[in-house]
Design an enzyme around this catalytic site. Structure first.
Site: not given
Ligand code: NCD
Length: 364
Positions: A52, A80, A101, A129
């Site tokens: 990602t 911090k 994220r 996501h």
């Molecule tokens: C996924 C996530 O981060 O949720 N990965 C991703 O973004 N391609 C799936 C995972 O981590 O299993």
């Protein structure tokens, strides 16, 4: 102001436009190399990521734009003691869009309250996501033509797998989709999603065995068991390796099945599946980069907008989810959505509780 907290934030016409733009970029990438020239993406990864993070950075650079940010929170002022609202307020001064994220559920919604520029949720704990769903949908539409009338098996960690949660919600937009939700009882989908599927009249079967359903499927969406989200690692150990798709298990599968996976895989797809023409997970990752280019290009045209600060909230309300962002960022205003099943936290969508007012006894 348009934020992408979940893909369902897009109307179907907007999603169809995005699909058209993604297809144009795939077919003629050289036409877009200057499309985001001068624009800056703020990329805040509080949790590890390969695909990602890299695909967003590559997408922005292929559009001629640039990227600032961090991929490791220990390299940021969070260490911090800086709060999320201050980090977001500050980064939204520098950037034209923010991708974030975070390990806490509802973090992207929280960030959207403090950002003057669009916030894209790149994963908030085990919650949602949306850009993976965008990737998944582009893959299904490019390779299958339509997402209507399909039988999709979703296998693995349906409890903590945020890609699964976003995908199920978005597929509510399509006709006659049948879901085979393949998971052990401990990793079944959260109750709020079961309710969502019932409300939207989506047909679903919850099963624990993978092999018996494979021959029926048009799409098989494998996921890894999300080790990092288990409170008790012994429970993870008891479930690891529970599903493993092998070439032999695909013998009775349809010839045009799509085997998908958001990646990274651990042990749920054997390497001998990779050469099977039905294995499309690496193509899926490539489509994801183009889909993110289309999303960034679209959002880069949004005007800046300053949200009113100091939203009042209700101080006697509390989210029952210990992983909710409101538990760590305690200044966040607490509010709820009303659903047929009662009030839900606006950040993570879990149930809320009312706290009794604290009585302060003053000594005379
Ligand atoms: C996924 C996530 O981060 O949720 N990965 C991703 O973004 N391609 C799936 C995972 O981590 O299993």
């Amino acid at each position: 102001m348009r934020h992408i907290i979940d893909l369902s934030d897009l109307k179907m016409e907007e999603f169809n436009e995005l699909y058209k733009l993604t297809s144009n970029i795939i077919d003629r990438p050289e036409g877009y190399t200057e499309a985001c020239r001068g624009k800056v993406l703020g990329s805040l990864f509080y949790e590890p990521s390969t695909r990602t993070n890299l695909s967003f950075s590559t997408a922005m650079k292929r559009l001629g734009g640039s990227v600032i940010g961090f991929s490791n929170p220990s390299a940021s002022s969070t260490t911090k003691g800086e709060t999320l609202d201050d980090t977001i307020t500050m980064v939204s001064n520098y950037a034209d869009m923010i991708v974030m994220r975070h390990p806490s559920e509802g973090a992207a919604t929280a960030a959207s309250f403090f950002s003057e520029v669009p916030v894209i949720n790149a994963g908030d704990g085990g919650h949602l996501h949306p850009t993976q769903t965008l990737t998944d949908m582009i893959t299904i539409l490019r390779l299958r033509g339509s997402a209507d009338n399909m039988k999709i098996g979703i296998c693995g960690d349906l409890k903590y797998g945020r890609t699964v949660h976003s995908l199920i919600r978005f597929l509510a937009n399509y006709k006659n989709v049948q879901f085979y939700l393949i998971a052990p009882r401990q990793l079944a989908i959260p109750e709020y999603l079961r309710q969502f599927m019932r409300e939207n009249k989506m047909k679903f079967f919850e099963v624990s065995g993978l092999e018996p359903v494979i021959p029926m499927l048009d799409v098989l969406y494998m996921t890894r068991i999300q080790r990092e989200r288990f409170a008790d690692i012994a429970v993870y150990e008891s479930l690891r390796g529970i599903y493993c798709l092998t070439k032999a298990k695909l013998r009775d599968a349809k010839k045009d099945l799509l085997v998908m996976h958001p990646l990274p895989r651990v042990d749920e797809i054997a390497k001998d599946v990779d050469d099977d023409p039905r294995a499309v997970y690496f193509d899926q990752a490539r489509f994801g980069m183009y889909a993110r280019m289309a999303l960034l290009l679209t959002l880069s045209k949004e005007p800046r907008y300053r949200m009113p600060k100091n939203i009042p909230g209700r101080p006697n309300l509390r989210c029952t989810n210990p992983k909710c962002i409101t538990r760590s960022e305690t200044y966040l205003p607490m509010e709820t959505h009303r659903t047929p099943e009662g009030e839900r936290c606006i950040y993570c969508e879990q149930a809320v509780e009312y706290r009794k007012r604290r009585v302060v006894v003053e000594w005379e």
